[in-house]
Design a protein around this motif. Structure first.
Motif, mmCIF file in Angstrom:
data_model
loop_
_atom_site.group_PDB
_atom_site.id
_atom_site.type_symbol
_atom_site.label_atom_id
_atom_site.label_comp_id
_atom_site.label_asym_id
_atom_site.label_seq_id
_atom_site.Cartn_x
_atom_site.Cartn_y
_atom_site.Cartn_z
ATOM 1 N N MET A 1 -8.175 0.816 9.670
ATOM 2 C CA MET A 1 -7.772 0.166 8.423
ATOM 3 C C MET A 1 -8.836 -0.835 7.975
ATOM 4 O O MET A 1 -9.255 -0.859 6.814
ATOM 5 C CB MET A 1 -6.416 -0.517 8.623
ATOM 6 C CG MET A 1 -5.870 -1.233 7.401
ATOM 7 S SD MET A 1 -6.388 -2.976 7.315
ATOM 8 C CE MET A 1 -5.466 -3.675 8.677
ATOM 9 N N TRP A 2 -9.312 -1.664 8.920
ATOM 10 C CA TRP A 2 -10.345 -2.647 8.576
ATOM 11 C C TRP A 2 -11.646 -1.966 8.178
ATOM 12 O O TRP A 2 -12.335 -2.416 7.251
ATOM 13 C CB TRP A 2 -10.596 -3.599 9.739
ATOM 14 C CG TRP A 2 -9.548 -4.647 9.946
ATOM 15 C CD1 TRP A 2 -8.874 -4.921 11.101
ATOM 16 C CD2 TRP A 2 -9.062 -5.591 8.978
ATOM 17 N NE1 TRP A 2 -7.990 -5.958 10.908
ATOM 18 C CE2 TRP A 2 -8.088 -6.392 9.627
ATOM 19 C CE3 TRP A 2 -9.342 -5.827 7.632
ATOM 20 C CZ2 TRP A 2 -7.402 -7.415 8.967
ATOM 21 C CZ3 TRP A 2 -8.665 -6.845 6.973
ATOM 22 C CH2 TRP A 2 -7.700 -7.625 7.635
ATOM 23 N N GLU A 3 -12.008 -0.896 8.866
ATOM 24 C CA GLU A 3 -13.247 -0.189 8.528
ATOM 25 C C GLU A 3 -13.231 0.286 7.080
ATOM 26 O O GLU A 3 -14.229 0.171 6.361
ATOM 27 C CB GLU A 3 -13.466 0.988 9.483
ATOM 28 C CG GLU A 3 -13.921 0.565 10.871
ATOM 29 C CD GLU A 3 -13.999 1.725 11.855
ATOM 30 O OE1 GLU A 3 -14.636 1.545 12.906
ATOM 31 O OE2 GLU A 3 -13.417 2.802 11.577
ATOM 32 N N ALA A 4 -12.090 0.815 6.649
ATOM 33 C CA ALA A 4 -11.969 1.280 5.268
ATOM 34 C C ALA A 4 -12.099 0.125 4.280
ATOM 35 O O ALA A 4 -12.788 0.231 3.260
ATOM 36 C CB ALA A 4 -10.630 1.996 5.073
ATOM 37 N N CYS A 5 -11.451 -0.990 4.588
ATOM 38 C CA CYS A 5 -11.472 -2.138 3.683
ATOM 39 C C CYS A 5 -12.827 -2.839 3.680
ATOM 40 O O CYS A 5 -13.335 -3.262 2.630
ATOM 41 C CB CYS A 5 -10.372 -3.124 4.063
ATOM 42 S SG CYS A 5 -8.702 -2.487 3.800
ATOM 43 N N ALA B 1 0.833 -1.199 0.000
ATOM 44 C CA ALA B 1 0.000 0.000 0.000
ATOM 45 C C ALA B 1 0.871 1.252 0.000
ATOM 46 O O ALA B 1 0.361 2.361 0.009
ATOM 47 C CB ALA B 1 -0.924 -0.012 1.219
ATOM 48 N N SER B 2 2.182 1.066 -0.016
ATOM 49 C CA SER B 2 3.149 2.162 -0.011
ATOM 50 C C SER B 2 3.975 2.138 -1.294
ATOM 51 O O SER B 2 4.557 1.103 -1.642
ATOM 52 C CB SER B 2 4.088 2.018 1.194
ATOM 53 O OG SER B 2 5.314 2.679 0.973
ATOM 54 N N PRO C 1 -5.755 4.657 5.307
ATOM 55 C CA PRO C 1 -6.585 3.452 5.179
ATOM 56 C C PRO C 1 -7.309 3.363 3.832
ATOM 57 O O PRO C 1 -7.528 2.261 3.317
ATOM 58 C CB PRO C 1 -7.579 3.593 6.333
ATOM 59 C CG PRO C 1 -6.838 4.375 7.365
ATOM 60 C CD PRO C 1 -6.034 5.370 6.578
ATOM 61 N N LYS C 2 -7.653 4.510 3.255
ATOM 62 C CA LYS C 2 -8.329 4.497 1.954
ATOM 63 C C LYS C 2 -7.405 3.971 0.860
ATOM 64 O O LYS C 2 -7.851 3.327 -0.091
ATOM 65 C CB LYS C 2 -8.818 5.903 1.602
ATOM 66 C CG LYS C 2 -9.951 6.399 2.486
ATOM 67 C CD LYS C 2 -10.388 7.800 2.078
ATOM 68 C CE LYS C 2 -11.512 8.302 2.979
ATOM 69 N NZ LYS C 2 -11.909 9.702 2.626
ATOM 70 N N GLN C 3 -6.114 4.246 0.985
ATOM 71 C CA GLN C 3 -5.138 3.722 0.029
ATOM 72 C C GLN C 3 -5.048 2.205 0.142
ATOM 73 O O GLN C 3 -4.965 1.488 -0.854
ATOM 74 C CB GLN C 3 -3.769 4.361 0.273
ATOM 75 C CG GLN C 3 -2.593 3.697 -0.444
ATOM 76 C CD GLN C 3 -2.640 3.847 -1.956
ATOM 77 O OE1 GLN C 3 -3.475 4.560 -2.501
ATOM 78 N NE2 GLN C 3 -1.732 3.161 -2.643
#
Length: 300
Positions: A189-193, A102-103, A154-156
């Motif tokens: 992070m999980w919420e975004a995914c 993700a980076s 997290p969106k990335q």
């Protein structure tokens, strides 16, 4: 009814590739044979990469070919490019894995390309895998922090995970590569995914650099995640993330899951034997809290 949590054992690949003590092919095979006795349903055998870059993973395709096949155990090989995929295909492998991050900085350091370029590399693998009825698992590194960029949006992470799934990965493992995350950040992070993809298609992969892996897994369970990667005896680390220690140990993960009432199908005694065997072979201290407590109890 008791809920089942799937554990993907990554010690023979993600673990051993970062251990300093070199193992023979027979040593690696014995580790996997030991793991097969534990009830684990998914084991990552090795990586089809050039031994020039990852000498610990040399002849992983040959190792795969030598293993006794069990319909209850899914073996997989990491295949970062078409050459690796063809090696896996030649030995009859039915599940392979591809990886990105993700980076942008980490992707460049790790596989010498941008995130978008990594997807382009995967396209041919995913197409060929579909033609040969081979499952593809995706890995995403640096889902919370990057050693070069710091915090990752997290969106990335969600964007990268969703793209891997849309390309054809049946499951995507989210790697907390440097072990700096805390549960509150893991939750975001999980919420975004989870706003884009169902939990059944995602796995958690946590490192224990700051002792937070089990806490982060607990948070992930609270978010509905039911698949986790772990490594016997906490083997591993990351060659591109300075200071990152091993993956969460399978022993500690199992203790958490058993204590919370989840079903895993894993036999504790067999897992402890496998843990002792590989720790002795590598002449290293086992970082697993549960494994050490188990041994002390047995010796008392």
């Amino acid at each position: 009814m008791t809920e089942f949590v799937k554990i993907v054992e990554v010690g023979p690949r993600d673990g051993l590739q970062n251990e300093k003590t070199p193992l023979t092919l027979q040593d690696r095979k014995q580790l996997i044979l030991d793991l097969m006795q534990t009830g684990l349903k998914a084991i990552e055998v090795g990586s089809c990469v050039s031994p020039k870059w990852v000498p610990q993973m040399a002849s992983s395709d040959e190792l795969y070919a030598e293993l006794p096949k069990d319909p209850n155990v899914q073996f997989s090989l990491l295949t970062p490019n078409m050459k690796g995929f063809e090696s896996a295909l030649a030995v009859g492998c039915k599940e392979v894995a591809v990886f990105t991050a993700a980076s942008e900085s980490f992707t460049q350091k790790n596989i010498n390309c941008s995130i978008n370029e990594s997807f382009e590399k995967f396209a041919d693998i995913l197409k060929a895998a579909k033609e040969h009825d081979i499952k593809v698992r995706g890995y995403v590194s640096c889902v919370v922090d990057c050693p070069y960029e710091g915090a990752i949006d997290p969106k990335q992470v969600s964007k990268v995970v969703t793209r891997l799934f849309d390309m054809g990965c049946y499951e995507v493992s989210l790697g907390e590569t440097i072990g700096t995350a805390t549960p509150n950040r893991v939750k975001k992070m999980w919420e975004a995914c989870l706003s884009e993809l169902d939990a059944q298609f995602m796995a958690g992969h946590f490192h224990n650099t700051y002792g937070m892996a089990i806490a982060n897994i607990y948070q992930s369970l609270e978010q509905g995640i039911r698949i986790f990667d772990s490594s016997i005896a906490g083997l591993g680390g990351c060659p591109y993330a300075k200071g990152a220690s091993g993956n969460v140990s399978t022993e500690d993960l199992l203790y958490l899951l058993n204590g919370m009432g989840f079903e895993t199908g894993i036999h504790v005694e067999a897992l402890m034997q496998a843990s002792q065997n590989i720790s002795q072979r590598l002449d290293r201290k086992n970082p697993s809290n549960y494994a050490n407590a188990y041994l002390q109890t047995r010796c008392a």
